[in-house]
Design an enzyme around this catalytic site. Structure first.
Site, mmCIF file in Angstrom:
data_model
loop_
_atom_site.group_PDB
_atom_site.id
_atom_site.type_symbol
_atom_site.label_atom_id
_atom_site.label_comp_id
_atom_site.label_asym_id
_atom_site.label_seq_id
_atom_site.Cartn_x
_atom_site.Cartn_y
_atom_site.Cartn_z
ATOM 1 C CE LYS A 12 0.819 1.286 4.469
ATOM 2 N NZ LYS A 12 1.544 2.518 4.856
ATOM 3 C CB ALA A 100 11.691 -2.129 7.789
ATOM 4 N N GLY A 101 9.523 -0.764 5.099
ATOM 5 C CA GLY A 101 9.541 0.313 4.124
ATOM 6 C C GLY A 101 8.330 1.212 4.141
ATOM 7 N N GLY A 102 7.435 1.053 5.118
ATOM 8 C CA GLY A 102 6.241 1.886 5.144
ATOM 9 C C GLY A 102 5.203 1.492 4.114
ATOM 10 C CG MET A 103 5.845 0.606 0.669
ATOM 11 S SD MET A 103 6.592 0.238 -0.931
ATOM 12 C CE MET A 103 5.131 0.211 -1.981
ATOM 13 C CB ALA A 104 1.199 -2.296 4.797
ATOM 14 N N GLY A 106 4.616 -6.431 6.306
ATOM 15 C CA GLY A 106 4.296 -7.344 7.397
ATOM 16 C C GLY A 106 2.797 -7.495 7.583
ATOM 17 C CB SER A 107 0.050 -5.023 7.541
ATOM 18 O OG SER A 107 0.491 -4.272 8.653
ATOM 19 C CB ALA A 108 0.886 -7.531 2.861
ATOM 20 C CG ASP A 140 -0.882 -0.016 8.201
ATOM 21 O OD1 ASP A 140 -1.717 0.857 8.506
ATOM 22 O OD2 ASP A 140 0.324 0.238 8.006
#
Length: 305
Positions: A12, A100-104, A106-108, A140
């Protein structure tokens, strides 16, 4: 019963991230406009006689935790607990979303594992129940399940789907090191100390730009309240943002809590030009292109026993 299930789940970008003051519980109220983009992880779940285990390959795989702190493992355990099952599965993550890139990313993986385990075990959980478990896992995670575009309120977990009238091409530049989301929020709090932080609200011009599919209007309306904090902790990101703008991006911003930087292009040809320039700029580790909106977590393969 299936012998394995594979779910594809997108990254995201936050086209708006409005952040309120810290709440008593330590979280922040948000107005978070999510747009899913076509960079994907795949989570494959198979029964495991050795109990729950996690493996990973692909982009940045060496940075992915393989213990029970991984959101994919926590998702399997959460669903199993609700249905009185043992979480005896092998979760394999094929990684293509930056870590760890602000693109979720881990949440994905959490959302992907949840949907895959639901299909593998035949628990037939309702969409509302899956979203409830997602919200327990992280702010997220619900959006990773839903995809498309949505406004997240509360701490980001309460979603309202948004209309998108076109396809938006993006370029993403990955930084040389990561940024901790909690550290970025702490820096946001430090920078805002003693100031009146307004209640977060969604931008009407931004929502209209999404609905119309207008990249110029969207570029004029994007915002990220965490960007000053991310730049304070990682000043070199300013060079990456400047390089992308100089290459012709319509706008540039830190994605979420960073450190990935996101660049909106007018069309696919412009995105290629921006990406090529960033690759040779010396300001980032890697560059990817992707367009949004993208579909949320989806079962792409299911093999029967």
């Amino acid at each position: 019963m299936s012998a394995s299930v594979t779910v594809r789940v997108p990254a995201k970008v936050n086209v708006q991230l409005a952040v309120g003051a810290a709440r008593p519980d330590g979280f922040h109220d948000l107005a978070n406009v999510f747009l899913a983009v076509g960079l994907y992880d795949e989570v494959t779940v198979t029964p495991s006689p050795d109990g729950l285990r996690v493996t990973c390959d692909g982009t940045d795989a060496d940075q992915v935790p393989l213990d029970r702190t991984n959101l994919a493992a926590r998702a399997a355990e959460a669903l199993a607990a609700r249905y009185g099952l043992a979480p005896d599965v092998h979760l394999h993550i094929a990684k293509d979303i930056p870590v760890a890139g602000g693109m979720a990313g881990g949440s994905a993986d959490g959302a992907g594992a949840l949907l895959a385990c639901d299909a593998l075990w035949g628990t037939n959980a309702s969409r509302e129940e899956l979203l409830d478990i997602c919200a327990e896992l992280g702010s997220d995670v619900p959006f990773s399940l839903v995809g498309g575009a949505a406004l997240g309120t509360g701490r980001g977990e309460k979603l309202r789907p948004l209309d998108v009238g076109g396809t938006f091409p993006w370029v993403f530049a990955m930084a040389e090191r990561g940024l901790s989301t909690p550290a970025v929020f702490r820096e946001f709090d430090r920078l805002g100390e003693g100031t009146d932080i307004p209640e977060p609200v969604a931008s009407r011009p931004l929502l209209d730009a999404l609905a119309k599919g207008d990249p110029d209007a969207l570029a004029a309306a994007v915002s990220n309240d965490l960007q000053p904090a991310a730049l304070s902790l990682f000043p070199e990101l300013a060079d990456t943002l400047a390089a992308g703008l100089a290459a012709g991006a319509l706008t540039a911003l830190v994605s979420g809590s960073g450190p990935t930087t996101a660049f909106l292009a007018r069309d696919a040809e412009s995105a290629v030009k921006v990406a090529d320039t960033l690759r040779t700029s010396g300001t980032c580790r890697a560059v990817r292109t992707a367009s949004g909106p993208a579909q949320g977590a989806t079962v792409v393969r299911s093999a029967s026993a």
